[in-house]
Write an enzyme that holds these catalytic residues in place. Structure first.
Site, mmCIF file in Angstrom:
data_model
loop_
_atom_site.group_PDB
_atom_site.id
_atom_site.type_symbol
_atom_site.label_atom_id
_atom_site.label_comp_id
_atom_site.label_asym_id
_atom_site.label_seq_id
_atom_site.Cartn_x
_atom_site.Cartn_y
_atom_site.Cartn_z
ATOM 1 N N ASP A 88 -2.259 -0.280 1.529
ATOM 2 C CA ASP A 88 -1.997 -0.773 0.177
ATOM 3 C C ASP A 88 -0.511 -1.099 -0.014
ATOM 4 O OD1 ASP A 88 -2.128 -1.190 -2.626
ATOM 5 O OD2 ASP A 88 -3.723 0.290 -2.826
ATOM 6 N N THR A 93 -4.698 -4.994 -6.159
ATOM 7 C CA THR A 93 -5.427 -4.089 -5.264
ATOM 8 C C THR A 93 -6.926 -4.395 -5.178
ATOM 9 O OG1 THR A 93 -3.839 -2.316 -5.618
ATOM 10 C CG2 THR A 93 -6.019 -1.667 -4.836
ATOM 11 N N LYS A 121 -7.778 5.923 -3.677
ATOM 12 C CA LYS A 121 -8.201 5.180 -4.865
ATOM 13 C C LYS A 121 -9.699 4.889 -4.801
ATOM 14 C CE LYS A 121 -3.858 2.611 -5.505
ATOM 15 N NZ LYS A 121 -3.249 1.252 -5.543
ATOM 16 N N ASP A 122 -10.384 5.030 -5.933
ATOM 17 C CA ASP A 122 -11.824 4.741 -5.957
ATOM 18 C C ASP A 122 -12.108 3.299 -5.548
ATOM 19 O OD1 ASP A 122 -11.252 3.325 -8.469
ATOM 20 O OD2 ASP A 122 -11.361 5.271 -9.446
ATOM 21 N N ASP A 176 1.243 2.316 -1.639
ATOM 22 C CA ASP A 176 1.355 1.579 -2.902
ATOM 23 C C ASP A 176 2.036 2.423 -3.968
ATOM 24 O OD1 ASP A 176 0.508 -0.847 -4.535
ATOM 25 O OD2 ASP A 176 -0.485 0.725 -5.667
ATOM 26 N N HIS A 235 -2.077 -6.684 -0.500
ATOM 27 C CA HIS A 235 -1.022 -7.484 -1.119
ATOM 28 C C HIS A 235 0.309 -6.984 -0.591
ATOM 29 C CE1 HIS A 235 -0.208 -3.966 -3.616
ATOM 30 N NE2 HIS A 235 -1.482 -3.953 -3.966
ATOM 31 N N HIS A 292 3.647 -6.293 -7.804
ATOM 32 C CA HIS A 292 3.036 -7.397 -7.063
ATOM 33 C C HIS A 292 2.081 -8.155 -7.971
ATOM 34 C CE1 HIS A 292 -0.426 -4.656 -6.894
ATOM 35 N NE2 HIS A 292 0.483 -3.730 -6.646
#
Length: 545
Positions: free
Chosen positions: A38, A79, A161-162, A305, A353, A486
């Protein structure tokens, strides 16, 4: 006669040997591991290269194939759209994930990309597990592998992250797991996949592995050797509550109380280590790659991230996070060599990203950049609406650089939707730091083939996107003055790594442009399965052996 028998024996051995080689070549990998890092800019590979060991990023480069000019081919570079696009081989135009959160015209409210009130949390009593992939409209290559193998090939998605676990794994996955922090520090799931956590997950949660990472975060190597990043003490980083400066070391055991307890780990490299621990447990717990039917494991490393958003692209913290991630990758690959077999699995690694340098830092280097005053812009826009149309009620929502109009109100006022859209474009173009603006009508009717317009069009979903799409000046962001973010179509957000290695992959590199939507068709071609149903990318023949 003796010579004839010897000849036949040698001939049969040769035929058998070639047959075995052909059989080995034609066998699919036992496991496909899809890794998304991420917020990983491409230059993190090159900038920190000399700090990496031989078993992580460098192993992928030295044994596999490096696509050096790989880009996202749409806007927004966020994301959720990023993860969906990597695994579906298409863009928000088709898969429908136009943001992490986005405005829903039907319900007249913002919705979360993976939120689903029809399912229940599994592994926690909170609502953190009420998630599913139902808002993603198309299949992933993992879905296609499940269908191809008559549901015998497993798919497991894992991420802090889900959305990083759910979207890559697709609709037919056996499971997706994500980390619920706060005061619990456990891996959870959703009733979309199961009614109860498997025993191996319960065992992992009970092992207190997460708790073990509440230790000091100091640089892996001597901080004086971190010459690839800026000074440790500067004005461009956020830091943690309870610590006066954003400088090493960070005593996590003391900082956890003021920083969300287990949520603190997400914003450190230890979140990546915890993800690796859990992914390794999944290999064993789910017996992934243990037969000749291909399994798929998707792993998204989210902590990169969180660290980037907090400390920025040029921080010592981001350098240390990637050095430590490299060690985690090496550890992971060593386990796969042992459990699945070296040469019997295939891996790709990319990002969802990139990220912009902190504009406040760029300004010190005389590079055009800055911050947007959205409240001032919005206030000015509302005055325009009232003056032009007699009411602000023609505006329904502004989010994700998009303006949504109240179409019922426009009809009630006897106005033409296209005319209203065009008037708003002309107004927005007069605002400071607006670079471009386009109407939904333009996005739906004109075929753009290059430039930012083409990227916007591939990110434009006719049913879900706004009436007017806005583009800000380069390196002008809506964000605090510390940390990176981003979302644009500029190279700092679109240029990300793409590495392949393992079974069926050539050794090499290319500067030929590749696109993020090429990944899923390439994996599909390698496996000999159907492409995801809305894929627009092309298989990268240069990569496949």
């Amino acid at each position: 006669m003796k010579h004839l028998l010897s000849f036949l024996l040698v001939f049969n051995l040769m035929v058998y040997g070639y047959a075995q080689v052909d059989k080995q070549k034609n066998e699919n990998p036992k496991l496909v591991l899809g890794i998304v890092v991420d917020q990983m800019r491409y230059d993190y590979l090159t900038r920190f290269y000399n700090k990496y060991g031989d078993g992580g990023f460098k192993r992928m480069i030295n044994e596999g194939f490096n696509c050096k000019n790989n880009h996202f081919n749409y806007v927004p570079t966020k994301t959720a759209p990023g993860h969906a696009s990597v695994f579906t081989g298409t863009t928000p135009k088709y898969h429908g994930i136009i943001g992490n959160d986005f405005y829903d015209r039907d319900s007249k409210k913002m919705v979360y990309c993976a939120g689903d009130d029809t399912v229940e949390s599994v592994g926690t009593s909170t609502s953190s597990g009420k998630m599913s992939p139902h808002r993603m409209l198309v299949t992933t290559f993992a879905d296609e592998n499940r269908l191809f193998t008559q549901l015998q090939g497993k798919t497991i998605g894992i991420s802090i992250k889900d959305r990083g676990a759910i979207l890559p794994a697709g609709h037919s996955a056996n499971a997706a797991y994500w980390f619920h922090g706060k005061d619990e520090g456990v891996w959870i799931s959703s009733s979309f996949y199961m009614n109860k956590l498997p025993k191996w997950v319960e065992k992992f949660n009970a092992s207190k592995t997460a708790k073990s990472y509440f230790k000091d975060w100091d640089t892996y190597y001597d901080i004086s050797t971190y010459t690839e990043s800026g000074s440790d003490l500067n004005a461009f980083e956020g830091g943690f509550k309870g610590k006066e400066t954003a400088t090493f070391p960070y005593k996590l055991s003391k900082l956890k109380k003021k920083n969300g307890n287990f949520d603190l780990l997400k914003g450190t490299p230890y979140g990546n280590s915890l993800t690796t621990d859990f992914a390794i447990a999944a290999i064993e717990g789910e017996a992934l790659g243990q037969d000749n039917i291909t399994d798929v494991l998707t792993v998204s490393y989210s902590s990169t991230d969180y660290v980037g958003h907090n400390f920025g692209v040029n921080s010592k913290e981001i350098e240390d996070t990637y050095i430590r991630l490299d060690k985690d990758l090496e550890r992971f690959f060593n386990v796969l060599d042992k459990k699945v077999g070296n040469g019997k699995y295939v891996v790709f690694l990319t990002a969802d990203h990139g990220a912009v340098e902190v504009p406040a830092y760029l300004k010190t280097q005389n590079i055009p950049s800055g911050y947007l005053n959205n409240s001032e812009r919005k206030q000015k826009f509302k005055l325009f609406l009232k003056d032009q149309f007699g009411t602000e009620d023609v505006l329904e929502n502004i989010s994700n650089s998009q303006i949504f109009l109240n179409r019922e109100k426009i009809k009630e006022l006897g106005l033409n939707l296209g005319d209203v859209q065009e008037a708003i474009v002309n107004e927005q173009m007069a605002y400071k730091h607006i670079s471009k603006a386009y109407t939904a009508t333009t996005m739906s009717s004109v075929n753009f083939i290059e430039g930012i317009e083409a990227l916007l069009q591939k990110g434009f979903n006719q049913k879900r996107s706004g009436d007017v799409i806005l583009v800000n000046d380069p390196a002008y962001i809506s964000y605090p003055i510390t940390g990176s973010t981003h979302g644009s179509g500029l190279n700092y957000d679109t240029h990300v790594p793409l590495l392949f290695f393992g079974k069926g992959i050539k050794h090499g590199e290319t500067l030929q442009k590749t696109e993020i939507t090429d990944i899923a068709p390439t994996v599909s071609a390698l496996l000999g399965i159907s492409f995801p149903n809305a894929a627009i990318g092309q298989p990268l023949e240069i990569v496949i052996d």
